[in-house]
Design a protein around this motif. Structure first.
Motif, PDB file in Angstrom:
ATOM      1  N   LYS A 198       0.849  -1.196   0.000  1.00  0.00           N
ATOM      2  CA  LYS A 198       0.000   0.000   0.000  1.00  0.00           C
ATOM      3  C   LYS A 198       0.882   1.242   0.000  1.00  0.00           C
ATOM      4  O   LYS A 198       1.659   1.436  -0.924  1.00  0.00           O
ATOM      5  N   ASP A 199       0.772   2.096   1.023  1.00  0.00           N
ATOM      6  CA  ASP A 199       1.529   3.351   1.048  1.00  0.00           C
ATOM      7  C   ASP A 199       2.817   3.250   1.850  1.00  0.00           C
ATOM      8  O   ASP A 199       3.365   4.278   2.282  1.00  0.00           O
ATOM      9  N   PHE A 200       3.335   2.042   2.034  1.00  0.00           N
ATOM     10  CA  PHE A 200       4.535   1.850   2.838  1.00  0.00           C
ATOM     11  C   PHE A 200       5.632   1.163   2.028  1.00  0.00           C
ATOM     12  O   PHE A 200       5.356   0.316   1.186  1.00  0.00           O
ATOM     13  N   ARG A 201       6.860   1.549   2.297  1.00  0.00           N
ATOM     14  CA  ARG A 201       8.026   0.790   1.858  1.00  0.00           C
ATOM     15  C   ARG A 201       8.802   0.423   3.117  1.00  0.00           C
ATOM     16  O   ARG A 201       9.029   1.261   3.986  1.00  0.00           O
ATOM     17  N   TYR A 202       9.232  -0.846   3.229  1.00  0.00           N
ATOM     18  CA  TYR A 202       9.902  -1.308   4.432  1.00  0.00           C
ATOM     19  C   TYR A 202      11.142  -2.101   4.038  1.00  0.00           C
ATOM     20  O   TYR A 202      11.241  -2.658   2.941  1.00  0.00           O
ATOM     21  N   GLU A 203      12.112  -2.134   4.951  1.00  0.00           N
ATOM     22  CA  GLU A 203      13.341  -2.882   4.690  1.00  0.00           C
ATOM     23  C   GLU A 203      13.973  -3.317   6.001  1.00  0.00           C
ATOM     24  O   GLU A 203      14.039  -2.553   6.967  1.00  0.00           O
ATOM     25  N   LEU A 204      14.460  -4.566   6.021  1.00  0.00           N
ATOM     26  CA  LEU A 204      15.254  -5.109   7.118  1.00  0.00           C
ATOM     27  C   LEU A 204      16.580  -5.593   6.549  1.00  0.00           C
ATOM     28  O   LEU A 204      16.606  -6.231   5.488  1.00  0.00           O
ATOM     29  N   GLN A 205      17.667  -5.317   7.252  1.00  0.00           N
ATOM     30  CA  GLN A 205      18.990  -5.731   6.785  1.00  0.00           C
ATOM     31  C   GLN A 205      19.768  -6.391   7.918  1.00  0.00           C
ATOM     32  O   GLN A 205      19.678  -5.970   9.077  1.00  0.00           O
ATOM     33  N   PHE A 206      20.525  -7.413   7.562  1.00  0.00           N
ATOM     34  CA  PHE A 206      21.493  -8.050   8.451  1.00  0.00           C
ATOM     35  C   PHE A 206      22.851  -7.866   7.797  1.00  0.00           C
ATOM     36  O   PHE A 206      23.079  -8.347   6.676  1.00  0.00           O
ATOM     37  N   ASP A 244       9.166   3.747   5.244  1.00  0.00           N
ATOM     38  CA  ASP A 244       8.745   5.023   4.677  1.00  0.00           C
ATOM     39  C   ASP A 244       7.252   4.970   4.387  1.00  0.00           C
ATOM     40  O   ASP A 244       6.747   3.950   3.898  1.00  0.00           O
ATOM     41  N   ASN A 245       6.577   6.082   4.663  1.00  0.00           N
ATOM     42  CA  ASN A 245       5.145   6.171   4.410  1.00  0.00           C
ATOM     43  C   ASN A 245       4.849   7.291   3.418  1.00  0.00           C
ATOM     44  O   ASN A 245       5.415   8.375   3.510  1.00  0.00           O
ATOM     45  N   TYR A 246       3.936   6.996   2.448  1.00  0.00           N
ATOM     46  CA  TYR A 246       3.568   7.947   1.398  1.00  0.00           C
ATOM     47  C   TYR A 246       2.056   8.207   1.382  1.00  0.00           C
ATOM     48  O   TYR A 246       1.490   8.550   0.357  1.00  0.00           O
ATOM     49  N   SER A 247       1.389   8.060   2.522  1.00  0.00           N
ATOM     50  CA  SER A 247      -0.068   8.163   2.554  1.00  0.00           C
ATOM     51  C   SER A 247      -0.580   9.540   2.153  1.00  0.00           C
ATOM     52  O   SER A 247      -1.623   9.666   1.516  1.00  0.00           O
ATOM     53  N   VAL A 248       0.126  10.579   2.540  1.00  0.00           N
ATOM     54  CA  VAL A 248      -0.296  11.944   2.247  1.00  0.00           C
ATOM     55  C   VAL A 248       0.386  12.407   0.974  1.00  0.00           C
ATOM     56  O   VAL A 248       1.613  12.331   0.861  1.00  0.00           O
ATOM     57  N   GLY A 250       2.406  14.122  -1.659  1.00  0.00           N
ATOM     58  CA  GLY A 250       3.489  15.085  -1.568  1.00  0.00           C
ATOM     59  C   GLY A 250       4.401  14.902  -0.384  1.00  0.00           C
ATOM     60  O   GLY A 250       5.445  15.534  -0.305  1.00  0.00           O
ATOM     61  N   LEU A 251       4.024  14.052   0.567  1.00  0.00           N
ATOM     62  CA  LEU A 251       4.788  13.909   1.804  1.00  0.00           C
ATOM     63  C   LEU A 251       5.299  12.484   1.970  1.00  0.00           C
ATOM     64  O   LEU A 251       4.547  11.523   1.834  1.00  0.00           O
ATOM     65  N   ARG A 252       6.594  12.367   2.254  1.00  0.00           N
ATOM     66  CA  ARG A 252       7.190  11.084   2.638  1.00  0.00           C
ATOM     67  C   ARG A 252       7.770  11.243   4.027  1.00  0.00           C
ATOM     68  O   ARG A 252       8.507  12.191   4.308  1.00  0.00           O
ATOM     69  N   ILE A 253       7.413  10.330   4.913  1.00  0.00           N
ATOM     70  CA  ILE A 253       7.972  10.315   6.266  1.00  0.00           C
ATOM     71  C   ILE A 253       8.679   8.987   6.472  1.00  0.00           C
ATOM     72  O   ILE A 253       8.122   7.930   6.174  1.00  0.00           O
TER      73      ILE A 253
END
Length: 436
Positions: A198-206, A244-248, A250-253
């Motif tokens: 949806k409006d999220f990108r996520y990442e986990l790293q080792f 990272d969230n892109y729900s709004v 123009g805005l990335r948090i």
């Protein structure tokens, strides 16, 4: 602390007032972004900077400020980064990405015969600089939400590392605070799992752990991801998380963090073992970061706040100071904490001139403020007040094309009252794009 509180208020206000956002591409993904059916991708970015510093560049200027107060100005020309992206799509979800970076035009050496020394052969260092392989990974994509990446890749902790290409900041050089206290660009070897939902990108790293013996007073953990050897010691490991969230619009948090063990991650690992002085010494690193980008209504606003902690710094500093004289380790004290907070805002002036707006040219007038400290010490450690810095910058970014920016700025680094402030003027040009 009042500087941190003030900037945090600005960050929150910018987030709450925003109502939109253009999606940004995390640096680790950018190698393959343009493919769209093509097998081979070739691209890159680069920047040239020219600066006049109106303060002393003497290495002792913080030790004896009054002695160097009236020194003449000094200038520098530099090519901080020139990068080549190469990517390939093998099919069936398998891709490969590489990023080769030349920093400060690379490095040079040569063998010369010294006629005035009896014809001896000598190894001469011709110039400074670095050549680095910042990304080299193989990826298997199962779906938009599930991708597995193995190899060497960008560690997306903080705004600068996740979005470090030169069109992602207004200043001629990378934002100073994060660039001082964190590795930049932070890249390491390991395994990453990432995806979009949806409006999220996520990442986990080792990944391989940092080397605490390379931490420093002036750079905190900046050099900790490096290695003086042909391989990277990996006696200890680290974990990275980013969302990272892109729900709004123009805005990335974004929120990101790191935890890892850094002591005894050396070669040879001589400090760990039964009965050895530093056997039980730990230097666990904790980092938390929040960042945002707002791009709408002809405004671009960016900001970040990073805070870090290292455990066991008294014993770590003892180990550093007592290390072998000819070792590659840094022997300065390292602080238990470090902080970097910054915000910048730019408005596209050409948006108000119809003819220029239609031609897609842009001219951003911008301002930036940041506060950072690379050495927040234990009470038992000596004080070095010059590590606390504020910096302001004002200037313009002109975009004749979307892929090219011409930059100019006036900046002033402000230190504690016993030191001299450090003003400078810089101009630069940068590009970022794809050739194939």
């Amino acid at each position: 602390m009042r500087h941190i509180n003030f900037i945090m208020i600005l960050l929150c206000c910018s987030m709450l007032s925003a109502t939109t956002a253009q999606a940004q591409v995390v640096a680790a993904d950018s190698v393959m972004q343009h493919v769209k059916g093509n097998k081979l991708s070739v691209g890159g970015y680069g920047e040239v900077g020219m600066t006049r510093n109106f303060y002393s560049d003497n290495q002792y200027r913080y030790r004896s400020p009054s002695k160097y107060k009236n020194d003449p100005s000094n200038g520098r020309f530099d090519i901080p980064h020139a990068v080549i992206y190469l990517g390939y799509d093998f099919g069936k979800g398998w891709t490969m990405g590489t990023e080769i970076e030349f920093e400060h035009t690379g490095t040079g050496s040569a063998i010369e015969i010294e006629d005035d020394e009896g014809g001896e052969f000598e190894h001469e260092i011709e110039k400074g600089g670095e050549v680095e392989l910042e990304q080299f990974w193989i990826q298997k994509s199962f779906s938009r939400a599930a991708n597995l990446r193995i190899g060497h890749f960008v560690v997306p902790v903080g705004l600068n590392n996740a979005y470090h290409e030169p069109l992602n900041y207004f200043t001629v050089y990378r934002p100073e605070g994060e660039n001082t206290i964190l590795p930049s660009t932070w890249h390491d070897t390991g395994i990453a799992f990432w995806g979009n939902y949806k409006d999220f990108r996520y990442e986990l790293q080792f990944i391989a752990g940092l080397d605490a013996m390379l931490f420093s007073r002036d750079g905190w953990i900046h050099n900790g991801s490096g290695s003086a050897y042909e391989f990277k010691p990996a006696n200890k490991y680290g974990w990275v998380a980013r969302i990272d969230n892109y729900s709004v619009k123009g805005l990335r948090i974004g929120l990101s963090g790191y935890y890892g063990l850094a002591m005894h991650n050396t070669y040879p690992n001589e400090m760990e073992g039964e009965g050895k002085t530093y056997d039980k010494t730990r230097a666990n690193v904790y980092i938390g970061s929040i960042d945002f980008t707002f791009n709408r209504f002809n405004w671009i606003v960016r900001g970040q706040a990073d805070y870090g902690y290292i455990s066991g710094t008294p014993m770590l500093n003892s180990a550093k100071i007592n290390s072998q004289k000819n070792s590659p380790y840094n022997k300065t004290y390292v602080g238990k904490n470090a902080v970097a907070v910054g915000v910048e805002a730019g408005y596209n002036v050409f948006s108000q001139i119809p003819r220029l707006a239609q031609s897609k040219q842009k001219l951003y007038a911008f301002g930036r403020y940041e506060y950072y400290d690379s050495y927040i010490r234990e009470h038992s450690q000596p004080s070095f007040e010059y590590t606390k810095k504020q910096r302001m910058a004002f200037g313009v970014n002109y975009y004749p094309l979307p892929q090219i920016a011409v930059k100019a700025e006036y900046s002033k680094r402000m230190l504690k009252s016993q030191y001299n402030d450090e003003p400078s003027v810089s101009i630069g040009v940068a590009y970022q794009g794809w050739f194939l």
